[in-house]
Design a protein around this motif. Structure first.
Motif, PDB file in Angstrom:
ATOM      1  N   HIS A   1       6.064  -2.111  -3.394  1.00  0.00           N
ATOM      2  CA  HIS A   1       4.972  -1.527  -4.173  1.00  0.00           C
ATOM      3  C   HIS A   1       5.424  -1.244  -5.602  1.00  0.00           C
ATOM      4  O   HIS A   1       4.716  -1.561  -6.560  1.00  0.00           O
ATOM      5  N   ALA A   2       6.599  -0.663  -5.748  1.00  0.00           N
ATOM      6  CA  ALA A   2       7.105  -0.339  -7.080  1.00  0.00           C
ATOM      7  C   ALA A   2       7.248  -1.598  -7.931  1.00  0.00           C
ATOM      8  O   ALA A   2       6.890  -1.602  -9.114  1.00  0.00           O
ATOM      9  N   ALA A   3       7.755  -2.664  -7.350  1.00  0.00           N
ATOM     10  CA  ALA A   3       7.912  -3.913  -8.100  1.00  0.00           C
ATOM     11  C   ALA A   3       6.555  -4.531  -8.429  1.00  0.00           C
ATOM     12  O   ALA A   3       6.350  -5.049  -9.534  1.00  0.00           O
ATOM     13  N   ALA A   4       5.610  -4.455  -7.502  1.00  0.00           N
ATOM     14  CA  ALA A   4       4.297  -5.065  -7.715  1.00  0.00           C
ATOM     15  C   ALA A   4       3.518  -4.389  -8.834  1.00  0.00           C
ATOM     16  O   ALA A   4       2.799  -5.048  -9.587  1.00  0.00           O
ATOM     17  N   VAL A   5       3.658  -3.082  -8.959  1.00  0.00           N
ATOM     18  CA  VAL A   5       2.909  -2.362  -9.999  1.00  0.00           C
ATOM     19  C   VAL A   5       3.722  -2.116 -11.253  1.00  0.00           C
ATOM     20  O   VAL A   5       3.244  -1.517 -12.207  1.00  0.00           O
TER      21      VAL A   5
ATOM     22  N   TYR B   1      10.895   2.799 -10.263  1.00  0.00           N
ATOM     23  CA  TYR B   1      11.393   3.177  -8.945  1.00  0.00           C
ATOM     24  C   TYR B   1      10.212   3.638  -8.099  1.00  0.00           C
ATOM     25  O   TYR B   1       9.163   4.012  -8.626  1.00  0.00           O
ATOM     26  N   PRO B   2      10.337   3.613  -6.763  1.00  0.00           N
ATOM     27  CA  PRO B   2       9.248   4.087  -5.907  1.00  0.00           C
ATOM     28  C   PRO B   2       9.104   5.607  -5.976  1.00  0.00           C
ATOM     29  O   PRO B   2      10.064   6.315  -6.285  1.00  0.00           O
ATOM     30  N   LEU B   3       7.908   6.089  -5.703  1.00  0.00           N
ATOM     31  CA  LEU B   3       7.641   7.524  -5.738  1.00  0.00           C
ATOM     32  C   LEU B   3       6.656   7.863  -4.636  1.00  0.00           C
ATOM     33  O   LEU B   3       5.578   7.265  -4.549  1.00  0.00           O
ATOM     34  N   SER B   4       7.022   8.829  -3.791  1.00  0.00           N
ATOM     35  CA  SER B   4       6.131   9.223  -2.707  1.00  0.00           C
ATOM     36  C   SER B   4       4.965  10.037  -3.257  1.00  0.00           C
ATOM     37  O   SER B   4       5.028  10.584  -4.359  1.00  0.00           O
ATOM     38  N   ARG B   5       3.923  10.139  -2.461  1.00  0.00           N
ATOM     39  CA  ARG B   5       2.755  10.942  -2.869  1.00  0.00           C
ATOM     40  C   ARG B   5       3.143  12.419  -2.993  1.00  0.00           C
ATOM     41  O   ARG B   5       2.640  13.126  -3.862  1.00  0.00           O
ATOM     42  N   GLU B   6       4.038  12.856  -2.115  1.00  0.00           N
ATOM     43  CA  GLU B   6       4.494  14.244  -2.173  1.00  0.00           C
ATOM     44  C   GLU B   6       5.260  14.510  -3.461  1.00  0.00           C
ATOM     45  O   GLU B   6       5.085  15.549  -4.104  1.00  0.00           O
TER      46      GLU B   6
ATOM     47  N   ASP C   1       0.807  -1.223   0.000  1.00  0.00           N
ATOM     48  CA  ASP C   1       0.000   0.000   0.000  1.00  0.00           C
ATOM     49  C   ASP C   1       0.842   1.276   0.000  1.00  0.00           C
ATOM     50  O   ASP C   1       0.327   2.360  -0.261  1.00  0.00           O
ATOM     51  N   ASP C   2       2.129   1.167   0.308  1.00  0.00           N
ATOM     52  CA  ASP C   2       3.003   2.336   0.427  1.00  0.00           C
ATOM     53  C   ASP C   2       3.767   2.563  -0.877  1.00  0.00           C
ATOM     54  O   ASP C   2       4.651   1.792  -1.217  1.00  0.00           O
ATOM     55  N   PRO C   3       3.446   3.634  -1.629  1.00  0.00           N
ATOM     56  CA  PRO C   3       4.123   3.854  -2.918  1.00  0.00           C
ATOM     57  C   PRO C   3       5.599   4.210  -2.796  1.00  0.00           C
ATOM     58  O   PRO C   3       6.306   4.245  -3.790  1.00  0.00           O
ATOM     59  N   THR C   4       6.094   4.445  -1.574  1.00  0.00           N
ATOM     60  CA  THR C   4       7.515   4.743  -1.411  1.00  0.00           C
ATOM     61  C   THR C   4       8.347   3.483  -1.203  1.00  0.00           C
ATOM     62  O   THR C   4       9.563   3.568  -1.091  1.00  0.00           O
TER      63      THR C   4
END
Length: 89
Positions: A14-18, A22-27, A7-10
């Motif tokens: 999560h980055a690998a699953a979607v 690379y991961p990216l924060s909501r901010e 559930d955490d985009p950072t």
């Protein structure tokens, strides 16, 4: 624990699953949107700030893209999560 990481985009999980690069924060996503809006309002030739889900030359869209029903999306998502979960660490 895995559900929290999914559930955490950072998180890398999560980055690998979607399928992100690379991961990216909501901010960071919000700032990228603000940057794009500012650039579009003030410049003629605008190149959008890169996103990990980019559909450019390195993106994942094939042809004109595809449209999925919610059921197809959920099936594909479950398959991808199962693949990521079964990979050895």
């Amino acid at each position: 624990m895995t559900a929290l990481l999914l559930d955490d985009p950072t998180s890398q999980v999560h980055a690998a699953a979607v399928g992100w690069e690379y991961p990216l924060s909501r901010e960071a996503a919000a700032l990228a949107d603000l940057f794009d809006a500012f650039a579009k309002a003030n410049y003629k030739k605008v190149v959008p700030y890169p996103r990990p889900w980019s559909t450019g030359p390195r993106g994942r869209t094939v042809g004109k893209g595809t449209a999925m029903t919610p059921e197809e999306f959920h099936a594909a998502w479950a398959k991808r999560v199962a693949e990521v979960s079964s990979q050895p660490q």
